[in-house]
Design a protein around this motif. Structure first.
Motif, mmCIF file in Angstrom:
data_model
loop_
_atom_site.group_PDB
_atom_site.id
_atom_site.type_symbol
_atom_site.label_atom_id
_atom_site.label_comp_id
_atom_site.label_asym_id
_atom_site.label_seq_id
_atom_site.Cartn_x
_atom_site.Cartn_y
_atom_site.Cartn_z
ATOM 1 N N GLY A 99 6.879 -3.831 6.265
ATOM 2 C CA GLY A 99 7.487 -2.996 6.071
ATOM 3 C C GLY A 99 7.336 -1.562 6.831
ATOM 4 N N GLY A 100 6.105 -0.968 6.304
ATOM 5 C CA GLY A 100 5.382 -0.094 7.216
ATOM 6 C C GLY A 100 5.224 0.015 8.601
ATOM 7 N N ASP A 101 5.317 -1.610 9.172
ATOM 8 C CA ASP A 101 5.097 -1.558 10.297
ATOM 9 C C ASP A 101 6.436 -0.798 11.525
ATOM 10 N N TYR A 102 7.410 -0.795 9.949
ATOM 11 C CA TYR A 102 8.850 -0.718 10.848
ATOM 12 C C TYR A 102 9.167 0.614 10.895
ATOM 13 N N PHE A 103 8.932 1.260 9.509
ATOM 14 C CA PHE A 103 8.491 2.704 9.480
ATOM 15 C C PHE A 103 8.430 2.888 10.955
ATOM 16 N N TYR A 104 6.923 3.198 10.873
ATOM 17 C CA TYR A 104 6.104 3.538 12.508
ATOM 18 C C TYR A 104 6.858 3.606 13.555
ATOM 19 N N ILE A 152 6.524 8.631 9.360
ATOM 20 C CA ILE A 152 5.055 8.031 9.776
ATOM 21 C C ILE A 152 4.129 8.393 8.055
ATOM 22 N N HIS A 153 4.995 8.988 8.108
ATOM 23 C CA HIS A 153 3.671 9.638 6.565
ATOM 24 C C HIS A 153 3.952 8.147 5.408
ATOM 25 N N MET A 154 5.351 7.788 5.053
ATOM 26 C CA MET A 154 5.431 7.519 4.540
ATOM 27 C C MET A 154 4.965 5.467 4.663
ATOM 28 N N ALA A 155 4.971 5.213 5.615
ATOM 29 C CA ALA A 155 3.983 4.327 6.788
ATOM 30 C C ALA A 155 2.827 3.888 6.542
ATOM 31 N N SER A 156 2.294 5.731 6.563
ATOM 32 C CA SER A 156 0.716 5.294 6.301
ATOM 33 C C SER A 156 0.782 4.837 4.844
ATOM 34 N N LEU A 157 1.026 5.127 3.653
ATOM 35 C CA LEU A 157 1.207 5.306 2.791
ATOM 36 C C LEU A 157 1.228 3.719 1.388
ATOM 37 N N LEU A 158 2.619 3.427 3.058
ATOM 38 C CA LEU A 158 2.429 1.576 2.060
ATOM 39 C C LEU A 158 1.131 1.183 2.597
ATOM 40 N N HIS A 159 0.582 1.410 3.881
ATOM 41 C CA HIS A 159 -0.146 0.860 4.308
ATOM 42 C C HIS A 159 -1.605 1.103 3.608
ATOM 43 N N THR A 216 11.171 3.016 -1.289
ATOM 44 C CA THR A 216 10.177 3.890 -1.433
ATOM 45 C C THR A 216 10.533 5.534 -1.560
ATOM 46 N N ILE A 217 11.675 5.427 -1.138
ATOM 47 C CA ILE A 217 13.129 7.094 -0.639
ATOM 48 C C ILE A 217 12.665 7.273 -1.523
ATOM 49 N N GLU A 218 13.219 6.805 -2.370
ATOM 50 C CA GLU A 218 14.284 7.105 -3.784
ATOM 51 C C GLU A 218 12.464 7.536 -4.925
ATOM 52 N N ALA A 219 11.766 7.205 -4.474
ATOM 53 C CA ALA A 219 10.544 7.298 -5.291
ATOM 54 C C ALA A 219 9.809 9.047 -5.179
ATOM 55 N N GLY A 220 10.727 9.559 -4.165
ATOM 56 C CA GLY A 220 10.620 11.019 -4.233
ATOM 57 C C GLY A 220 9.861 11.011 -3.127
ATOM 58 N N GLY A 221 8.907 12.713 -3.360
ATOM 59 C CA GLY A 221 7.747 13.351 -3.014
ATOM 60 C C GLY A 221 8.552 14.839 -2.510
ATOM 61 N N ARG A 230 3.415 7.973 -7.393
ATOM 62 C CA ARG A 230 4.528 8.878 -7.492
ATOM 63 C C ARG A 230 5.233 8.262 -9.211
ATOM 64 N N GLY A 231 4.340 8.054 -9.824
ATOM 65 C CA GLY A 231 4.480 7.793 -11.006
ATOM 66 C C GLY A 231 5.388 6.481 -11.137
ATOM 67 N N ARG A 232 5.851 5.359 -10.169
ATOM 68 C CA ARG A 232 5.692 4.353 -11.122
ATOM 69 C C ARG A 232 5.153 3.593 -10.077
ATOM 70 N N ALA A 233 5.188 2.270 -10.157
ATOM 71 C CA ALA A 233 4.739 0.657 -9.258
ATOM 72 C C ALA A 233 4.772 0.668 -7.865
ATOM 73 N N SER A 234 3.750 0.644 -8.029
ATOM 74 C CA SER A 234 3.706 1.110 -5.670
ATOM 75 C C SER A 234 4.563 0.021 -5.552
ATOM 76 N N ALA A 235 4.557 0.152 -4.391
ATOM 77 C CA ALA A 235 5.579 -1.142 -3.413
ATOM 78 C C ALA A 235 5.048 -2.078 -3.334
ATOM 79 N N ASN A 236 3.607 -2.378 -3.017
ATOM 80 C CA ASN A 236 2.875 -3.705 -2.787
ATOM 81 C C ASN A 236 3.096 -4.652 -3.763
ATOM 82 N N LEU A 237 2.972 -4.030 -5.004
ATOM 83 C CA LEU A 237 3.265 -4.694 -6.086
ATOM 84 C C LEU A 237 4.251 -5.616 -6.168
ATOM 85 N N ILE A 238 5.408 -4.724 -5.905
ATOM 86 C CA ILE A 238 6.465 -4.600 -6.372
ATOM 87 C C ILE A 238 7.315 -6.623 -5.153
#
Length: 300
Positions: free
Chosen positions: A101-106, A66-73, A29-34, A84-92
């Motif tokens: 994982g989003g809960d862990y980010f929160y 927190i922002h990344m957790a919200s995107l994951l959810h 998620t982090i290496e996907a950029g933003g 962000r130009g590649r397969a979403s984390a839920n697909l992987i």
């Protein structure tokens, strides 16, 4: 301005999970950029009032968690395939792992605020997350409906604006400024402007630049400002026959033709101009004003 590389490095450093899958998901998620606009806003507000902004860096990382957790959810809720130009984390990694994982980010974000912030900083960010969560539910129950402009802003003020509010409020707070509540309030306008541009780009942006397909909002049945700004010029029954349907492209083109995208960009500038007027009275605000303008000048 703090370089993105430093923020990204700290985001990986503070993540520090015990479970390898959480680390893999976090790195992906982090290496996907933003754009990292929220932590950068926090740092730049802090810099307006203080020469030493090191104290705010862990909290800037926390706000991005927190922002990344919200995107994951969000990607799980929306059934997204790309981010962000590649397969979403839920697909992987799968929906269940991504939700957890989003809960862990929160949780990690709150830990950072408890360790490196203070009680008021925890209160500001908790206020924002509560607002954000409720507004995302409002958006969910509004899918497929033509909502009012008032309802639209209620959704985006929580969904996007609240975290911008926390970013700016915490930045001022940790710099020792007495104006942190004012910065929390005006952060809502910055978030509005950011979301308005996002909504305009969803209608008329480049898929290569966005990193995801254009027209996602219409596909999901989300009623956003480009449509709302021209809805009185359209037959509502005609709109509903295309809203969230396979023939939605005709609706997208009609909204663009009627000026919906330009109306949205104009409204975004109105929101940002209010903020620029407020912050201009502070010394050392020129870099921050440039950052504010970049929020509405962007094409991705």
């Amino acid at each position: 301005m703090v370089e993105l590389e430093k923020l990204n490095s700290l985001m990986l450093e503070y993540l520090d999970p015990e479970v390898r899958l959480v680390l893999d998901m976090g790195k992906y998620t982090i290496e996907a950029g933003g754009k990292r606009i929220r932590p950068i806003l926090m740092i730049e507000v802090c810099r307006m009032f203080s020469d030493d902004c090191e104290i705010v860096l862990p909290l800037a990382v926390g706000i991005e968690y927190i922002h990344m957790a919200s995107l994951l959810h969000d990607d799980v809720v929306d059934g997204a395939l790309t981010r962000r130009g590649r397969a979403s984390a839920n697909l992987i990694f799968g929906n269940q792992a991504v939700v957890l994982g989003g809960d862990y980010f929160y949780a990690k974000a709150l830990w950072l605020y408890a360790v490196y912030g203070n009680l008021k900083a925890v209160e500001l960010v908790s206020r924002a997350v509560m607002h954000m969560s409720q507004s995302q539910i409002l958006e969910l129950i509004s899918l497929g409906k033509i909502i009012s402009e008032e309802e639209y802003f209620k959704i985006i003020d929580g969904k996007t604006g609240a975290l911008f509010s926390a970013s700016m409020g915490v930045g001022a707070l940790m710099a020792g400024s007495p104006f942190y509540e004012e910065f929390y309030k005006i952060g809502m306008s910055v978030g509005r402007a950011f979301q308005l541009i996002d909504d305009a780009l969803d209608y008329a942006g480049s898929e290569d630049r966005l990193g995801k397909p254009a027209g996602n909002d219409l596909r999901e049945g989300k009623c956003t400002y480009p449509l709302l700004s021209v809805i009185d010029k359209l037959d509502r029954e005609w709109v509903l026959e295309r809203f969230g349907k396979e023939n939605r492209e005709e609706l997208r083109q009609k909204v663009i033709e009627l000026g919906g995208v330009e109306n949205t960009k104009k409204r975004a500038w109105q929101e940002i101009e209010k903020v620029i007027e407020y912050v201009s009275k502070f010394e050392n605000s020129s870099t921050f004003i440039d950052l504010l303008e970049s929020v509405v000048k962007r094409d991705y």
